[in-house]
Each structure stands twice: as structure tokens, then as C-alpha cells.
Motif scaffolding. Structure first.
Motif, PDB file in Angstrom:
ATOM      1  N   HIS A  16      31.148  25.683  18.419  1.00 51.89           N
ATOM      2  CA  HIS A  16      32.510  25.677  17.889  1.00 51.89           C
ATOM      3  C   HIS A  16      33.470  25.149  18.947  1.00 51.89           C
ATOM      4  CE1 HIS A  16      36.447  27.130  16.609  1.00 51.89           C
ATOM      5  NE2 HIS A  16      35.970  26.998  15.391  1.00 51.89           N
ATOM      6  N   ALA A  19      33.067  21.441  19.225  1.00 44.08           N
ATOM      7  CA  ALA A  19      33.696  20.691  18.130  1.00 44.08           C
ATOM      8  C   ALA A  19      35.211  20.663  18.306  1.00 44.08           C
ATOM      9  CB  ALA A  19      33.338  21.315  16.784  1.00 44.08           C
ATOM     10  N   GLU A  20      35.737  21.829  18.656  1.00 40.64           N
ATOM     11  CA  GLU A  20      37.180  21.989  18.804  1.00 40.64           C
ATOM     12  C   GLU A  20      37.729  21.108  19.931  1.00 40.64           C
ATOM     13  OE1 GLU A  20      39.645  26.110  19.169  1.00 40.64           O
ATOM     14  OE2 GLU A  20      37.480  26.188  19.226  1.00 40.64           O
ATOM     15  N   LEU A  29      44.726  16.621  17.513  1.00 41.21           N
ATOM     16  CA  LEU A  29      45.630  17.766  17.681  1.00 41.21           C
ATOM     17  C   LEU A  29      46.737  17.465  18.678  1.00 41.21           C
ATOM     18  CD1 LEU A  29      43.167  20.805  17.649  1.00 41.21           C
ATOM     19  CD2 LEU A  29      44.596  19.977  15.803  1.00 41.21           C
ATOM     20  N   THR A 125      29.935  27.089   7.430  1.00 39.03           N
ATOM     21  CA  THR A 125      30.452  26.240   8.507  1.00 39.03           C
ATOM     22  C   THR A 125      31.691  25.477   8.076  1.00 39.03           C
ATOM     23  OG1 THR A 125      28.211  26.022   9.361  1.00 39.03           O
ATOM     24  CG2 THR A 125      29.836  24.434  10.172  1.00 39.03           C
ATOM     25  N   ARG A 126      31.705  25.004   6.843  1.00 34.74           N
ATOM     26  CA  ARG A 126      32.872  24.252   6.404  1.00 34.74           C
ATOM     27  C   ARG A 126      34.006  25.158   5.928  1.00 34.74           C
ATOM     28  NH1 ARG A 126      34.025  19.866   8.594  1.00 34.74           N
ATOM     29  NH2 ARG A 126      35.911  20.774   7.760  1.00 34.74           N
ATOM     30  N   GLY A 129      35.654  27.592   8.369  1.00 35.62           N
ATOM     31  CA  GLY A 129      36.391  26.793   9.345  1.00 35.62           C
ATOM     32  C   GLY A 129      37.688  26.253   8.763  1.00 35.62           C
ATOM     33  N   SER A 132      40.319  28.697   8.670  1.00 34.98           N
ATOM     34  CA  SER A 132      40.752  29.170   9.995  1.00 34.98           C
ATOM     35  C   SER A 132      41.421  28.040  10.772  1.00 34.98           C
ATOM     36  CB  SER A 132      39.547  29.709  10.779  1.00 34.98           C
ATOM     37  OG  SER A 132      38.776  30.575   9.994  1.00 34.98           O
ATOM     38  N   GLY A 133      40.615  27.310  11.542  1.00 35.28           N
ATOM     39  CA  GLY A 133      41.150  26.220  12.358  1.00 35.28           C
ATOM     40  C   GLY A 133      41.800  25.135  11.517  1.00 35.28           C
ATOM     41  N   ILE A 136      45.429  25.045  11.640  1.00 32.93           N
ATOM     42  CA  ILE A 136      46.030  24.464  12.854  1.00 32.93           C
ATOM     43  C   ILE A 136      46.105  22.929  12.690  1.00 32.93           C
ATOM     44  CG2 ILE A 136      45.721  24.188  15.360  1.00 32.93           C
ATOM     45  CD1 ILE A 136      44.165  26.954  15.191  1.00 32.93           C
ATOM     46  N   ILE A 137      45.025  22.388  12.137  1.00 37.91           N
ATOM     47  CA  ILE A 137      44.984  20.937  11.920  1.00 37.91           C
ATOM     48  C   ILE A 137      46.094  20.525  10.936  1.00 37.91           C
ATOM     49  CG2 ILE A 137      43.576  18.997  11.098  1.00 37.91           C
ATOM     50  CD1 ILE A 137      41.087  20.623  11.992  1.00 37.91           C
ATOM     51  N   PHE A 204      32.544  13.577  14.629  1.00 35.81           N
ATOM     52  CA  PHE A 204      33.687  13.450  15.547  1.00 35.81           C
ATOM     53  C   PHE A 204      33.411  12.388  16.609  1.00 35.81           C
ATOM     54  CE2 PHE A 204      34.964  18.152  14.794  1.00 35.81           C
ATOM     55  CZ  PHE A 204      35.686  17.786  13.680  1.00 35.81           C
TER      56      PHE A 204
HETATM   57  C1  HEM Z   1      40.468  21.613  16.358  1.00 34.08           C
HETATM   58  C2  HEM Z   1      39.608  22.127  15.648  1.00 34.08           C
HETATM   59  C3  HEM Z   1      39.417  23.586  15.399  1.00 34.08           C
HETATM   60  C4  HEM Z   1      40.210  24.660  15.683  1.00 34.08           C
HETATM   61  C5  HEM Z   1      41.544  24.651  16.374  1.00 34.08           C
HETATM   62  C6  HEM Z   1      39.512  25.834  15.206  1.00 34.08           C
HETATM   63  C7  HEM Z   1      39.987  27.114  15.300  1.00 34.08           C
HETATM   64  C8  HEM Z   1      39.402  28.241  14.788  1.00 34.08           C
HETATM   65  C9  HEM Z   1      39.903  29.580  14.885  1.00 34.08           C
HETATM   66  C10 HEM Z   1      41.194  29.969  15.583  1.00 34.08           C
HETATM   67  C11 HEM Z   1      39.025  30.397  14.269  1.00 34.08           C
HETATM   68  C12 HEM Z   1      39.094  31.908  14.208  1.00 34.08           C
HETATM   69  C13 HEM Z   1      39.694  32.407  12.946  1.00 34.08           C
HETATM   70  C14 HEM Z   1      39.439  33.886  12.681  1.00 34.08           C
HETATM   71  O1  HEM Z   1      38.887  34.604  13.520  1.00 34.08           O
HETATM   72  O2  HEM Z   1      39.764  34.310  11.589  1.00 34.08           O
HETATM   73  C15 HEM Z   1      37.970  29.554  13.742  1.00 34.08           C
HETATM   74  C16 HEM Z   1      36.911  30.012  13.025  1.00 34.08           C
HETATM   75  C17 HEM Z   1      35.922  29.209  12.519  1.00 34.08           C
HETATM   76  N1  HEM Z   1      35.797  27.849  12.687  1.00 34.08           N
HETATM   77 FE1  HEM Z   1      37.037  26.662  13.683  1.00 34.08          FE
HETATM   78  N2  HEM Z   1      38.346  25.448  14.634  1.00 34.08           N
HETATM   79  C18 HEM Z   1      38.249  24.086  14.740  1.00 34.08           C
HETATM   80  C19 HEM Z   1      37.239  23.285  14.322  1.00 34.08           C
HETATM   81  C20 HEM Z   1      36.156  23.723  13.619  1.00 34.08           C
HETATM   82  C21 HEM Z   1      35.089  22.886  13.147  1.00 34.08           C
HETATM   83  C22 HEM Z   1      34.987  21.390  13.347  1.00 34.08           C
HETATM   84  C23 HEM Z   1      34.219  23.696  12.498  1.00 34.08           C
HETATM   85  C24 HEM Z   1      32.945  23.336  11.808  1.00 34.08           C
HETATM   86  C25 HEM Z   1      32.837  22.334  11.010  1.00 34.08           C
HETATM   87  C26 HEM Z   1      34.738  25.051  12.539  1.00 34.08           C
HETATM   88  C27 HEM Z   1      34.176  26.153  11.976  1.00 34.08           C
HETATM   89  C28 HEM Z   1      34.657  27.442  12.056  1.00 34.08           C
HETATM   90  C29 HEM Z   1      34.029  28.578  11.444  1.00 34.08           C
HETATM   91  C30 HEM Z   1      32.741  28.576  10.637  1.00 34.08           C
HETATM   92  C31 HEM Z   1      34.815  29.696  11.738  1.00 34.08           C
HETATM   93  C32 HEM Z   1      34.587  31.128  11.297  1.00 34.08           C
HETATM   94  C33 HEM Z   1      33.945  31.936  12.389  1.00 34.08           C
HETATM   95  C34 HEM Z   1      33.632  33.341  11.872  1.00 34.08           C
HETATM   96  O3  HEM Z   1      34.543  34.141  11.854  1.00 34.08           O
HETATM   97  O4  HEM Z   1      32.500  33.592  11.480  1.00 34.08           O
HETATM   98  N3  HEM Z   1      35.922  25.032  13.248  1.00 34.08           N
HETATM   99  N4  HEM Z   1      38.229  28.253  14.071  1.00 34.08           N
END
Ligand code: HEM
Length: 215
Positions: A16, A19-20, A29, A125-126, A129, A132-133, A136-137, A204
Motif C-alpha cells: 500500500h 502504491a501510495e 497528488l 483492494t479496489r 481503497g 479511503s484514499g 484524498i485523490i 502506475f
Molecule cells: C495516493 C494514493 C493513496 C492514498 C493517499 C491512500 C490512502 C489510504 C488511507 C488513508 C487508508 C486508510 C483508511 C481507513 O483506515 O479507513 C487507505 C486504505 C486502503 N487503501 Fe489506500 N491509498 C492510496 C492508494 C491506494 C491504492 C492504489 C490501493 C489499491 C489499489 C489502495 C487500497 C487500499 C485499501 C484496500 C485500503 C483498506 C485497508 C483496510 O482497512 O483493510 N490504496 N488508503
């Protein structure tokens, strides 16, 4: 013992971060890319969600994947509105998948057709995500390219049918915890989730190569 939702989250944590912090995401971003790069990325998402959602109705009846299939998550219609805004009404004629996107969509389709538990890994995964993130996007995209807040161009990130994303994510994690799979199958799902992250990172990387910064 950790719950399955914790296991899957922990197992994919490192990827993660990768990717981020990928060059393409950082540039996106950081507001350093043109709207064309954002449109190209949105096109790639269209291929992925086409693969994720074209089997959704059939999978809804599956005992393992079925509980995860929720119409309020569907993104294809929103992506199509965004693409019409970004590329114009004839967007379909010009949309192309990068080889990395093709590989990602093919794998999603393969799971959807032959391995419902593996499909869950891609679903998680999709959609988790995006909830969540993804937010931000969306915020960045609105600010960088001036899209109307939650309007055309960023509808992909707006889940009209989910009023409380935090509660939705909690319920989703409960679904993961109760997934109908034995330990070995759960390990395979975790493996597929890592693959899903790797497939995203590859997209990416390809986008980063297509849109290098001149600086
Ligand atoms: C700039 C890009 C990204 C940012 C800033 C970001 C940020 C975050 C944040 C802050 C969370 C936590 C949310 C929470 O706890 O409720 C999260 C969760 C998650 N993100 Fe990302 N993300 C990004 C890219 C991605 C990508 C590319 C993927 C996969 C394709 C992804 C998959 C996930 C998943 C599956 C979770 C859930 C994790 C869980 O609680 O089980 N994210 N993301």
C-alpha cells in the motif's frame, strides 16, 4: 489470533505504501501532472471496473463472493460519466488499455469466472481503497484541475449510495472476518490481494513512464 480483515490489511500494508508513494501517484497528488494524465488514469480504471463489475450479478448468487457484491459500490457508470466529461462524448472510440492494465483486468476476469474467493481479494483492494484514499485523490483532482466538487470528472470517487463510509468499511471488514473459506483458502486470498496491489503498482509504473515530468 488476528481477524481476517486485520491479516489482509497487514499483509498488504507494505505494498500500500509502495502504491501510495509511486512516482505517478506522488506527481498526481502533488498537482504536478496535467489533466491528460488524470484522464489516462481514469481510462485505465474503466478497464479494471469493467472486469470487476461485468460478472457482479452472477457472483451475487455465489455463496463465497456473493455477500461482497453491493450495487452501491458499482463504479462503471460513474467512470463513464467522468470519461465523457474528460474525453468528450466519443470517448469510447479512443479508450485504450495499457499492457499493464490489460494484464490486471485479465486477472480480475479470470478470478471472477473461475475463483470467487480470489475475486474477493480484487474487490477488497479496489473498493475499500476507493472509499479511503480515493477521497484524498478526489480532493486533489478537484483542486488541481478545477472539477466541480463531487461532479463530473470525479464521480468515480463519489459513492452516492454510501452515506457513512466509515460504517460501511466496518461492515465490510466484518464480512471479511466471516468469509466462508478455510485457512488455506484464506492464505490464497491474501496472496491474491498482494497480487492485486502489484498489478496496481504496475499500472502506475506504466503511467509514470507515459507521463514523465519534464523537470
Ligand atoms: C495516493 C494514493 C493513496 C492514498 C493517499 C491512500 C490512502 C489510504 C488511507 C488513508 C487508508 C486508510 C483508511 C481507513 O483506515 O479507513 C487507505 C486504505 C486502503 N487503501 Fe489506500 N491509498 C492510496 C492508494 C491506494 C491504492 C492504489 C490501493 C489499491 C489499489 C489502495 C487500497 C487500499 C485499501 C484496500 C485500503 C483498506 C485497508 C483496510 O482497512 O483493510 N490504496 N488508503
Amino acid at each position: 489470533m488476528d481477524s481476517f480483515s486485520t491479516v489482509i490489511r497487514t499483509a498488504s500494508h507494505e505494498q500500500h505504501v509502495e502504491a501510495e508513494t509511486s512516482t505517478f501517484m506522488s506527481d498526481l497528488l502533488g498537482g504536478r501532472l496535467g489533466v491528460d494524465a488524470y484522464a489516462r488514469y481514469t481510462e485505465q480504471l474503466w478497464f479494471v471496473y469493467e472486469a470487476l463489475e461485468s460478472h457482479a450479478e452472477r457472483l451475487a448468487a455465489d455463496p463465497v463472493a456473493g455477500p461482497f457484491v453491493r450495487p452501491e459500490l458499482y463504479r462503471l457508470a460513474a467512470l463513464e460519466r467522468d470519461l465523457a466529461h474528460l474525453r468528450g462524448p466519443r470517448w469510447r472510440a479512443g479508450v485504450t488499455a495499457l499492457p499493464a492494465t490489460r494484464a490486471y483486468a485479465d486477472r480480475v476476469r479470470e478470478c471472477a469466472e473461475t475463483w470467487p474467493a480470489g475475486y474477493i481479494a480484487h474487490h477488497y483492494t479496489r473498493y475499500l481503497g476507493d472509499l479511503s484514499g480515493g477521497q484524498i485523490i478526489r480532493d486533489r483532482a478537484e483542486k488541481t484541475w478545477g472539477f466541480e466538487k463531487k461532479g463530473d470528472g470525479v464521480r468515480f470517487y463519489v459513492f452516492e449510495g454510501i452515506t457513512n463510509p466509515a460504517a460501511f468499511k466496518r461492515a465490510y471488514r466484518e464480512l471479511l472476518d466471516g468469509v466462508r473459506a478455510d485457512e488455506l483458502e484464506k492464505q490464497r486470498i491474501v496472496g491474491e490481494c498482494k497480487k492485486a496491489f502489484a498489478l496496481n503498482t504496475a499500472v502506475f509504473r506504466a503511467l509514470g513512464e507515459e507521463f514523465p515530468l519534464s523537470a
